[in-house]
Design a protein around this motif. Structure first.
Motif, PDB file in Angstrom:
ATOM      1  N   PRO A 106     -36.162  -9.604 -24.304  1.00 39.76           N
ATOM      2  CA  PRO A 106     -35.955  -8.422 -23.462  1.00 39.76           C
ATOM      3  C   PRO A 106     -34.610  -7.712 -23.700  1.00 39.76           C
ATOM      4  O   PRO A 106     -33.791  -7.553 -22.804  1.00 39.76           O
ATOM      5  N   THR A 107     -34.423  -7.266 -24.925  1.00 39.20           N
ATOM      6  CA  THR A 107     -33.270  -6.439 -25.272  1.00 39.20           C
ATOM      7  C   THR A 107     -33.619  -4.981 -24.972  1.00 39.20           C
ATOM      8  O   THR A 107     -34.807  -4.632 -24.840  1.00 39.20           O
ATOM      9  N   SER A 108     -32.628  -4.135 -24.927  1.00 41.09           N
ATOM     10  CA  SER A 108     -32.889  -2.700 -24.737  1.00 41.09           C
ATOM     11  C   SER A 108     -33.769  -2.169 -25.858  1.00 41.09           C
ATOM     12  O   SER A 108     -34.647  -1.334 -25.627  1.00 41.09           O
ATOM     13  N   GLU A 109     -33.549  -2.654 -27.068  1.00 41.12           N
ATOM     14  CA  GLU A 109     -34.335  -2.196 -28.217  1.00 41.12           C
ATOM     15  C   GLU A 109     -35.819  -2.483 -28.023  1.00 41.12           C
ATOM     16  O   GLU A 109     -36.668  -1.607 -28.226  1.00 41.12           O
ATOM     17  N   ASN A 110     -36.136  -3.715 -27.633  1.00 41.21           N
ATOM     18  CA  ASN A 110     -37.542  -4.081 -27.446  1.00 41.21           C
ATOM     19  C   ASN A 110     -38.136  -3.468 -26.185  1.00 41.21           C
ATOM     20  O   ASN A 110     -39.317  -3.110 -26.158  1.00 41.21           O
ATOM     21  N   MET A 111     -37.333  -3.347 -25.149  1.00 39.79           N
ATOM     22  CA  MET A 111     -37.829  -2.737 -23.918  1.00 39.79           C
ATOM     23  C   MET A 111     -38.209  -1.281 -24.148  1.00 39.79           C
ATOM     24  O   MET A 111     -39.238  -0.807 -23.655  1.00 39.79           O
ATOM     25  N   VAL A 112     -37.410  -0.552 -24.921  1.00 37.38           N
ATOM     26  CA  VAL A 112     -37.695   0.869 -25.143  1.00 37.38           C
ATOM     27  C   VAL A 112     -38.993   1.037 -25.949  1.00 37.38           C
ATOM     28  O   VAL A 112     -39.756   1.976 -25.721  1.00 37.38           O
ATOM     29  N   VAL A 113     -39.282   0.110 -26.858  1.00 33.18           N
ATOM     30  CA  VAL A 113     -40.550   0.149 -27.597  1.00 33.18           C
ATOM     31  C   VAL A 113     -41.711  -0.104 -26.639  1.00 33.18           C
ATOM     32  O   VAL A 113     -42.723   0.605 -26.661  1.00 33.18           O
ATOM     33  N   ASP A 114     -41.566  -1.101 -25.775  1.00 30.80           N
ATOM     34  CA  ASP A 114     -42.584  -1.412 -24.769  1.00 30.80           C
ATOM     35  C   ASP A 114     -42.817  -0.201 -23.867  1.00 30.80           C
ATOM     36  O   ASP A 114     -43.962   0.177 -23.589  1.00 30.80           O
ATOM     37  N   PHE A 115     -41.745   0.424 -23.418  1.00 31.25           N
ATOM     38  CA  PHE A 115     -41.852   1.579 -22.531  1.00 31.25           C
ATOM     39  C   PHE A 115     -42.572   2.736 -23.222  1.00 31.25           C
ATOM     40  O   PHE A 115     -43.392   3.423 -22.609  1.00 31.25           O
ATOM     41  N   ALA A 116     -42.284   2.951 -24.495  1.00 27.86           N
ATOM     42  CA  ALA A 116     -42.939   4.034 -25.239  1.00 27.86           C
ATOM     43  C   ALA A 116     -44.454   3.822 -25.245  1.00 27.86           C
ATOM     44  O   ALA A 116     -45.224   4.759 -24.992  1.00 27.86           O
ATOM     45  N   LYS A 117     -44.885   2.601 -25.520  1.00 31.46           N
ATOM     46  CA  LYS A 117     -46.326   2.304 -25.535  1.00 31.46           C
ATOM     47  C   LYS A 117     -46.948   2.564 -24.167  1.00 31.46           C
ATOM     48  O   LYS A 117     -48.033   3.152 -24.068  1.00 31.46           O
ATOM     49  N   LYS A 118     -46.280   2.129 -23.112  1.00 36.79           N
ATOM     50  CA  LYS A 118     -46.815   2.278 -21.750  1.00 36.79           C
ATOM     51  C   LYS A 118     -46.930   3.758 -21.367  1.00 36.79           C
ATOM     52  O   LYS A 118     -47.910   4.171 -20.759  1.00 36.79           O
ATOM     53  N   ILE A 119     -45.926   4.550 -21.703  1.00 40.05           N
ATOM     54  CA  ILE A 119     -45.926   5.966 -21.338  1.00 40.05           C
ATOM     55  C   ILE A 119     -46.950   6.740 -22.156  1.00 40.05           C
ATOM     56  O   ILE A 119     -47.701   7.564 -21.612  1.00 40.05           O
ATOM     57  N   GLN A 120     -47.004   6.478 -23.456  1.00 42.00           N
ATOM     58  CA  GLN A 120     -47.920   7.218 -24.336  1.00 42.00           C
ATOM     59  C   GLN A 120     -49.375   7.110 -23.884  1.00 42.00           C
ATOM     60  O   GLN A 120     -50.132   8.071 -24.004  1.00 42.00           O
ATOM     61  N   LYS A 121     -49.763   5.955 -23.370  1.00 39.25           N
ATOM     62  CA  LYS A 121     -51.151   5.738 -22.933  1.00 39.25           C
ATOM     63  C   LYS A 121     -51.572   6.706 -21.834  1.00 39.25           C
ATOM     64  O   LYS A 121     -52.758   6.955 -21.647  1.00 39.25           O
ATOM     65  N   HIS A 122     -50.612   7.225 -21.083  1.00 37.20           N
ATOM     66  CA  HIS A 122     -50.933   8.010 -19.892  1.00 37.20           C
ATOM     67  C   HIS A 122     -50.632   9.499 -20.022  1.00 37.20           C
ATOM     68  O   HIS A 122     -50.874  10.254 -19.075  1.00 37.20           O
ATOM     69  N   LEU A 123     -50.108   9.916 -21.153  1.00 40.79           N
ATOM     70  CA  LEU A 123     -49.825  11.346 -21.335  1.00 40.79           C
ATOM     71  C   LEU A 123     -51.107  12.099 -21.668  1.00 40.79           C
ATOM     72  O   LEU A 123     -51.963  11.572 -22.385  1.00 40.79           O
ATOM     73  N   PRO A 124     -51.233  13.338 -21.178  1.00 39.94           N
ATOM     74  CA  PRO A 124     -52.382  14.157 -21.578  1.00 39.94           C
ATOM     75  C   PRO A 124     -52.379  14.348 -23.099  1.00 39.94           C
ATOM     76  O   PRO A 124     -51.318  14.294 -23.738  1.00 39.94           O
TER      77      PRO A 124
END
Length: 158
Positions: A106-124
Motif C-alpha cells: 500500500p504505497t502511494s504508487e500502488n494506491m494511485v493505480v488501484d484508484f485509477a482502475k476503480k474510477i475508470q469503471k464508473h465514468l461515462p
C-alpha cells in the motif's frame, strides 16, 4: 469541439504499513491524503440538456470518487494481505476498526493505480480519466497519467 480537462480535489485520512520495508514506514502510521482527479472530454453542446456546457458535472464526479475511494479509505487502515500485520488487522477488525486488505504493497504508487482502475469503471463512456495525483505529504506524491499507460497489444496477424 474542444477537449477540456476538469479536476476535482478530495482528501481523506488513511493508515497503512509497508510490509518488508527497511525504514520507519514498516510501522503502522497514517497520512492526510489529497487526491486530485482529472478527467477529459468534450463539453455537452445541447441547449436542451440540463448539463449543457459541462464535460461532467462536478457533483457526478464527486459521487464516483466519494463512493469508490473516499468512503472506502477514509479512516481505514490498509495492509498488504500477506503482511505479518495480519494478526493486528484481525484484532482491529474484531474491535470494529475499518481495515482494508489489498493484494499490493500500500504505497502511494500502488494506491494511485488501484484508484485509477476503480474510477475508470464508473465514468461515462464519453469521459476519460486523464490523471490522478495522490499526495501523501506536503512534499511527496504519486501521479498516474492515462497517456503513460501502455495500450493493450494486438496479436500479430489480426
Amino acid at each position: 469541439m474542444s477537449k477540456i480537462r476538469i479536476t476535482k480535489k478530495f482528501s481523506f485520512e488513511t493508515g497503512h504499513a509497508l510490509y518488508g520495508y527497511d525504514g520507519k514506514c514498516r510501522n503502522v502510521h497514517g497520512h492526510s491524503y489529497k487526491l486530485s482527479v482529472c478527467v477529459i472530454g468534450e463539453p455537452i453542446n445541447d441547449m436542451d440538456h440540463v448539463k449543457n456546457g459541462m464535460v461532467i458535472d462536478f457533483g457526478d464526479l464527486k459521487k464516483i470518487v466519494k463512493s469508490e475511494i473516499v468512503d472506502q479509505f477514509d479512516h481505514a487502515t490498509v495492509f498488504n494481505q500477506n503482511t505479518p500485520h495480519i494478526e493486528l488487522a484481525r484484532e482491529l477488525k474484531e474491535r470494529e476498526h475499518h481495515v482494508i486488505l489489498v493484494d499490493y504493497q500500500p504505497t502511494s504508487e500502488n494506491m494511485v493505480v488501484d484508484f485509477a482502475k476503480k474510477i475508470q469503471k464508473h465514468l461515462p463512456d464519453h469521459i476519460k480519466l486523464h490523471s490522478l495525483k495522490l499526495q501523501e505529504t506536503e512534499s511527496s506524491f504519486a501521479e498516474w497519467y492515462a497517456s503513460d499507460q501502455s495500450a493493450p497489444q494486438t496479436p500479430k496477424g489480426e
